[in-house]
Design a protein around this motif. Structure first.
Motif, PDB file in Angstrom:
ATOM      1  N   ASP A  86       0.811  -1.218   0.000  1.00  0.00           N
ATOM      2  CA  ASP A  86       0.000   0.000   0.000  1.00  0.00           C
ATOM      3  C   ASP A  86       0.847   1.272   0.000  1.00  0.00           C
ATOM      4  OD1 ASP A  86       1.013  -0.276   2.541  1.00  0.00           O
ATOM      5  OD2 ASP A  86      -0.869   0.210   3.566  1.00  0.00           O
ATOM      6  N   ALA A  87       2.082   1.182  -0.478  1.00  0.00           N
ATOM      7  CA  ALA A  87       2.982   2.334  -0.503  1.00  0.00           C
ATOM      8  C   ALA A  87       2.641   3.209  -1.704  1.00  0.00           C
ATOM      9  CB  ALA A  87       4.431   1.858  -0.557  1.00  0.00           C
ATOM     10  N   LYS A  88       1.592   4.005  -1.576  1.00  0.00           N
ATOM     11  CA  LYS A  88       1.090   4.795  -2.703  1.00  0.00           C
ATOM     12  C   LYS A  88       2.015   5.934  -3.106  1.00  0.00           C
ATOM     13  CE  LYS A  88      -3.651   3.485  -1.991  1.00  0.00           C
ATOM     14  NZ  LYS A  88      -5.021   3.888  -1.830  1.00  0.00           N
ATOM     15  N   GLY A  89       2.949   6.321  -2.237  1.00  0.00           N
ATOM     16  CA  GLY A  89       3.885   7.393  -2.569  1.00  0.00           C
ATOM     17  C   GLY A  89       5.250   6.882  -2.973  1.00  0.00           C
ATOM     18  N   LEU A  90       5.389   5.584  -3.187  1.00  0.00           N
ATOM     19  CA  LEU A  90       6.678   5.006  -3.564  1.00  0.00           C
ATOM     20  C   LEU A  90       6.925   5.203  -5.057  1.00  0.00           C
ATOM     21  CD1 LEU A  90       9.170   3.292  -2.710  1.00  0.00           C
ATOM     22  CD2 LEU A  90       7.848   1.279  -3.404  1.00  0.00           C
ATOM     23  N   LEU A  91       8.130   5.644  -5.392  1.00  0.00           N
ATOM     24  CA  LEU A  91       8.575   5.799  -6.775  1.00  0.00           C
ATOM     25  C   LEU A  91       9.852   4.991  -6.920  1.00  0.00           C
ATOM     26  CD1 LEU A  91       8.863   7.063  -9.614  1.00  0.00           C
ATOM     27  CD2 LEU A  91       9.803   9.107  -8.504  1.00  0.00           C
TER      28      LEU A  91
END
Length: 164
Positions: A86-91
């Motif tokens: 659920d790491a929605k801010g991971l790039l």
């Protein structure tokens, strides 16, 4: 009577679209309708500035994202440590790709490069859609800044921290 009227309507429409006898044909040099930078017809706004970069000639290696930018970057610390997906801010940045939570961007054309930065056209896909964005990535130490152009409105700047 009704049948004859129905036959006459298409003939009248055709006649309305044709030139009268002796009327000259439109000149070939008529002014074209202005086209906006995004390809739509509009008021003829000034086109976007041309980029100086060109695609790599056939047989040469295409542009890649600088190695200093490769790795995992999070918008918040939990993006780097989540094990639930659920790491929605991971790039995650690789040699040619930007991987986000629900999309992937592939470098199509490099337009600028510097120490720890790149600007280029990225072709994105995700959730059954595709789109293109002009993306700038710039890193200083463990901080990455991403900005986007080419959508309905500019995106960013977005700030990330390198994951441990």
């Amino acid at each position: 009577m009704r049948y004859k009227l129905m036959l006459a309507i298409p003939l009248l429409a055709l006649a309305a679209c044709s030139r009268a006898p002796g009327e000259p044909a439109p000149a070939a040099e008529d002014t074209a309708i202005p086209v906006e930078p995004d390809g739509s017809i509009g008021d003829g706004a000034t086109p976007l500035p041309e980029t100086t970069a060109t695609p790599a000639p056939a047989g040469e290696v295409a542009a890649t994202i600088p190695a200093a930018l490769h790795g995992r970057w999070g918008m918040v610390p939990a993006d780097c440590t989540s094990t639930r997906g659920d790491a929605k801010g991971l790039l995650t940045i690789g040699p040619k790709t930007l991987k986000f939570y629900e999309s992937v961007g592939t470098l199509a054309l490099e337009t600028a490069r510097g120490e720890g930065m790149i600007r280029g056209q990225f072709e994105f896909s995700g959730e059954g859609m595709t789109w293109t964005r002009d993306v700038t990535l710039s890193a200083t130490g463990d901080t990455l800044t991403r900005t986007e152009r080419g959508g309905e409105e500019p995106g960013g700047p977005f700030t990330y921290t390198r994951c441990a």
